[in-house]
Design a protein around this motif. Structure first.
Motif, mmCIF file in Angstrom:
data_model
loop_
_atom_site.group_PDB
_atom_site.id
_atom_site.type_symbol
_atom_site.label_atom_id
_atom_site.label_comp_id
_atom_site.label_asym_id
_atom_site.label_seq_id
_atom_site.Cartn_x
_atom_site.Cartn_y
_atom_site.Cartn_z
ATOM 1 N N VAL A 1 38.925 -10.332 -50.517
ATOM 2 C CA VAL A 1 39.608 -10.937 -51.674
ATOM 3 C C VAL A 1 38.808 -10.685 -52.947
ATOM 4 O O VAL A 1 39.383 -10.362 -54.006
ATOM 5 N N THR B 1 40.231 -8.518 -56.077
ATOM 6 C CA THR B 1 40.293 -9.122 -57.413
ATOM 7 C C THR B 1 39.511 -8.289 -58.419
ATOM 8 O O THR B 1 39.957 -8.089 -59.560
ATOM 9 N N SER C 1 34.369 -8.089 -63.041
ATOM 10 C CA SER C 1 34.575 -7.273 -61.845
ATOM 11 C C SER C 1 33.245 -6.884 -61.202
ATOM 12 O O SER C 1 33.139 -6.801 -59.977
#
Length: 103
Positions: free
Chosen positions: A10, A14, A36
């Motif tokens: 996840v 993302t 990020s």
């Protein structure tokens, strides 16, 4: 699969979405490093932690404790030392080694 692997997937997904579709935003609290990058860093730490836990299971629990020839090969001192390093000590050490070795 471990729940930790699901969390890291996840985090990686993302981070990919933020990097490719949201123009790679960054928060002023975290400095100029994009969100990020932090998500990829957290996902990598989770993966290397899981690698450390698996290496403890394979090296100590399976090889040393299950196979008597390996315990005989190591001798009593190294066998007891390896058995007593189980848990937090082995996990932190192998986690640090995994973080140092993996690019």
């Amino acid at each position: 699969l471990s729940p930790l692997i699901g969390i890291s997937i996840v985090l990686f997904a993302t981070a990919w979405i933020l990097f490719h579709h949201a123009k790679n935003p960054s928060l002023d609290i975290l400095g100029s490093i994009p969100i990020s990058w932090w998500l990829n860093f957290a996902g990598r730490q989770i993966i290397t932690l899981q690698l450390a836990l698996w290496s403890q299971y394979i090296l100590i629990d399976i090889l040393i404790l299950s196979y008597k020839p390996i315990a005989n090969l190591l001798g009593p001192l190294l066998t007891v030392w390896a058995i007593q390093s189980r848990g937090f000590n082995f996990t932190i050490t192998s986690w640090g080694i995994a973080n140092s070795i993996l690019p």
